[in-house]
Scaffold this active site. Structure first.
Site, PDB file in Angstrom:
ATOM      1  N   GLY A  71      32.050  -5.203  10.544  1.00 40.72           N
ATOM      2  CA  GLY A  71      31.778  -3.799  10.263  1.00 40.72           C
ATOM      3  C   GLY A  71      31.559  -2.987  11.527  1.00 40.72           C
ATOM      4  O   GLY A  71      31.998  -1.841  11.638  1.00 40.72           O
ATOM      5  N   GLN A 179      28.044  -1.701   2.917  1.00 44.02           N
ATOM      6  CA  GLN A 179      27.088  -2.140   1.884  1.00 44.02           C
ATOM      7  C   GLN A 179      27.613  -1.941   0.466  1.00 44.02           C
ATOM      8  O   GLN A 179      26.933  -2.318  -0.491  1.00 44.02           O
ATOM      9  CB  GLN A 179      25.751  -1.391   2.053  1.00 44.02           C
ATOM     10  CG  GLN A 179      24.988  -1.778   3.310  1.00 44.02           C
ATOM     11  CD  GLN A 179      24.414  -3.198   3.275  1.00 44.02           C
ATOM     12  OE1 GLN A 179      24.254  -3.801   2.215  1.00 44.02           O
ATOM     13  NE2 GLN A 179      24.106  -3.746   4.444  1.00 44.02           N
ATOM     14  N   CYS A 325      19.255  -5.380  12.198  1.00 47.41           N
ATOM     15  CA  CYS A 325      19.384  -5.098  13.621  1.00 47.41           C
ATOM     16  C   CYS A 325      18.121  -4.491  14.189  1.00 47.41           C
ATOM     17  O   CYS A 325      17.832  -4.627  15.356  1.00 47.41           O
ATOM     18  CB  CYS A 325      20.532  -4.143  13.871  1.00 47.41           C
ATOM     19  SG  CYS A 325      21.810  -4.298  12.670  1.00 47.41           S
TER      20      CYS A 325
HETATM   21  N1  PLP Z   1      27.293  -0.852   8.719  1.00 47.52           N
HETATM   22  C1  PLP Z   1      26.315  -1.145   7.833  1.00 47.52           C
HETATM   23  C2  PLP Z   1      25.921  -0.128   6.828  1.00 47.52           C
HETATM   24  C3  PLP Z   1      25.692  -2.400   7.867  1.00 47.52           C
HETATM   25  O1  PLP Z   1      24.723  -2.672   7.000  1.00 47.52           O
HETATM   26  C4  PLP Z   1      26.096  -3.330   8.855  1.00 47.52           C
HETATM   27  C5  PLP Z   1      25.402  -4.649   8.968  1.00 47.52           C
HETATM   28  O2  PLP Z   1      24.185  -4.722   9.033  1.00 47.52           O
HETATM   29  C6  PLP Z   1      27.138  -2.988   9.728  1.00 47.52           C
HETATM   30  C7  PLP Z   1      27.704  -1.745   9.645  1.00 47.52           C
HETATM   31  C8  PLP Z   1      27.637  -3.947  10.769  1.00 47.52           C
HETATM   32  O3  PLP Z   1      28.466  -4.927  10.188  1.00 47.52           O
HETATM   33  P1  PLP Z   1      28.753  -6.294  10.970  1.00 47.52           P
HETATM   34  O4  PLP Z   1      27.508  -7.106  10.904  1.00 47.52           O
HETATM   35  O5  PLP Z   1      29.887  -6.926  10.194  1.00 47.52           O
HETATM   36  O6  PLP Z   1      29.175  -5.947  12.345  1.00 47.52           O
END
Ligand code: PLP
Length: 386
Positions: A71, A179, A325
């Site tokens: 993502g 999500q 994060c």
């Molecule tokens: N966008 C949203 C809304 C997320 O919840 C996350 C993951 O926590 C991400 C982006 C990032 O995705 P990825 O962990 O696949 O890089």
């Protein structure tokens, strides 16, 4: 002690059928899709089948899907790719103040390089007002980026309304649907988006694979330079096993998503109702109805979110204080602050996110355990009602 996992928004366990589907691509079918011999061409064929499945889930054409490493890369690709490809038209981007860091930090990066970014406010439920989007638009606006649903407090944004405003103005519209894809219906045509980010590990797939939907005619420059993979839009040897796993999760989601959403909504509401009844000075964060079926986010006054999480962990229960994060940082969540929560309430937030394997017994266990933890922490806390 049996662990109770209630942090499905951070990541999901990989579905056993997904693991099974992926395994041959590490051994027998390990070929590089760019190789001309049959090993390679078979892998290439497998990727194209996977692309068809991912595209079908969101109502896209197969040639509108580019596989990424997740993502974060999909968000970076969309935002920086559109910004740099359309610089001659303008340098203004509109986003919201509750986006995931993958979007916010991409925008901040662009600000340091001369782009202008408007971070829209949200209301007390975390909703973006489409009229505010309209008001923020200038003749320099080249991109709007608003997430489909928020990862911390689960509010589902009015994407279709913003989509029609963007279309009318001829401005590219990106949504982070990390999500929502595989959890609630997502159709790029109904939402009116030009770009949409997805990630497999949020829907029972492996980590490190995702995709960006890029609607036909959308002008953006590649983010990764190198070979000619993904029709020259994303260089690097494809993560074949990951892509196969992603497609398998999509297949399972198509069969199970609707029933699962009903079951999760029921369990979610049991948990919210039970905690609101059993703990005083507590409030639900996010919209009561326009919210993800699996999301429970509460602020408990006079206690710290981290203390609740650590005490729940001692009882074998995994929850979080915000997004994965930011949960290791002591800064309160930017999302809850943007919704107008005072620092103390933002600090006292706890998030439970439910999933495919969550049971009624697990919810009951949280209802049994958390009130006692809160009482204990409040007794030790210098913060109090007075
Ligand atoms: N966008 C949203 C809304 C997320 O919840 C996350 C993951 O926590 C991400 C982006 C990032 O995705 P990825 O962990 O696949 O890089």
């Amino acid at each position: 002690m049996k662990r109770i996992y209630l942090d499905y928004a951070a990541t999901t366990p990989t579905h056993p059928e997904v693991v099974k589907a992926m395994l041959p691509y590490f051994t027998d079918a390990f070929g590089n899709p760019s190789s001309l011999y049959s090993y390679g061409q078979e892998a290439k064929g497998t990727i194209e089948e996977a692309r068809d499945k991912v595209a079908a889930l969101i109502g896209a054409g197969s040639d509108e899907i580019v596989f990424t490493s997740g993502g974060t890369e999909a968000d970076n690709f969309a935002i920086k790719g559109v910004a740099y490809a359309n610089e001659s038209k303008g340098n203004h981007i509109i986003t919201s103040s509750i986006e995931h860091h993958a979007v916010i930090e991409s925008c901040k990066f662009l600000e340091r390089r001369g782009f202008k970014v408007t971070y829209l406010p949200v209301d007390k439920y975390g909703l973006v007002d489409p009229n505010e989007v309209k008001k923020a638009m200038t003749n320099k606006t080249i991109l709007i980026s608003v997430m489909h649903a928020n990862n911390e407090m689960g509010t589902i944004e009015p994407i279709a309304e913003i989509g029609s405003i963007a279309k009318e103005a001829g401005i590219y519209f990106h949504t982070d649907a990390v999500q929502t894809v595989g959890h609630i219906p997502v159709d790029v045509n109904e939402l009116g988006v030009d770009l949409l980010a997805m990630s497999a590990h949020k829907l029972y797939g492996p980590k490190g694979v995702g995709a960006l939907y890029i609607g036909k005619g959308t002008k953006l420059i590649p983010f990764m330079h190198g070979g000619e993979q993904e029709r020259r839009r994303r260089a690097s040897t494809e993560n074949v096993a990951g892509i196969v796993g992603f497609a398998k999760t999509v297949e399972i989601a198509q069969q199970e998503m609707n029933q699962e959403a009903k079951q999760l909504t029921y369990l979610r509401d049991q948990l919210i109702k039970g905690l609101l009844e059993r703990i005083d000075h507590i409030r639900l964060n996010g919209h009561p109805q326009k919210r993800l079926p699996n999301n429970v986010n509460l602020s408990v006054e006079y206690v710290e979110g981290e203390s609740m999480v650590l005490n729940l962990d001692l009882e074998g229960i995994c929850a979080s204080t915000g997004s994965a994060c930011s949960s290791s940082s002591l800064e309160p969540s930017h999302v809850l602050l943007a919704m107008g929560l005072p620092h103390e309430q933002a600090h006292g937030s706890i998030r439970f996110t439910l999933g495919k394997w969550t049971t009624e017994e697990e919810i009951e266990r949280v209802l049994d355990v958390l009130p006692g933890i809160v009482t204990k922490l409040r007794a030790m806390s210098p913060l109090s009602e007075n």
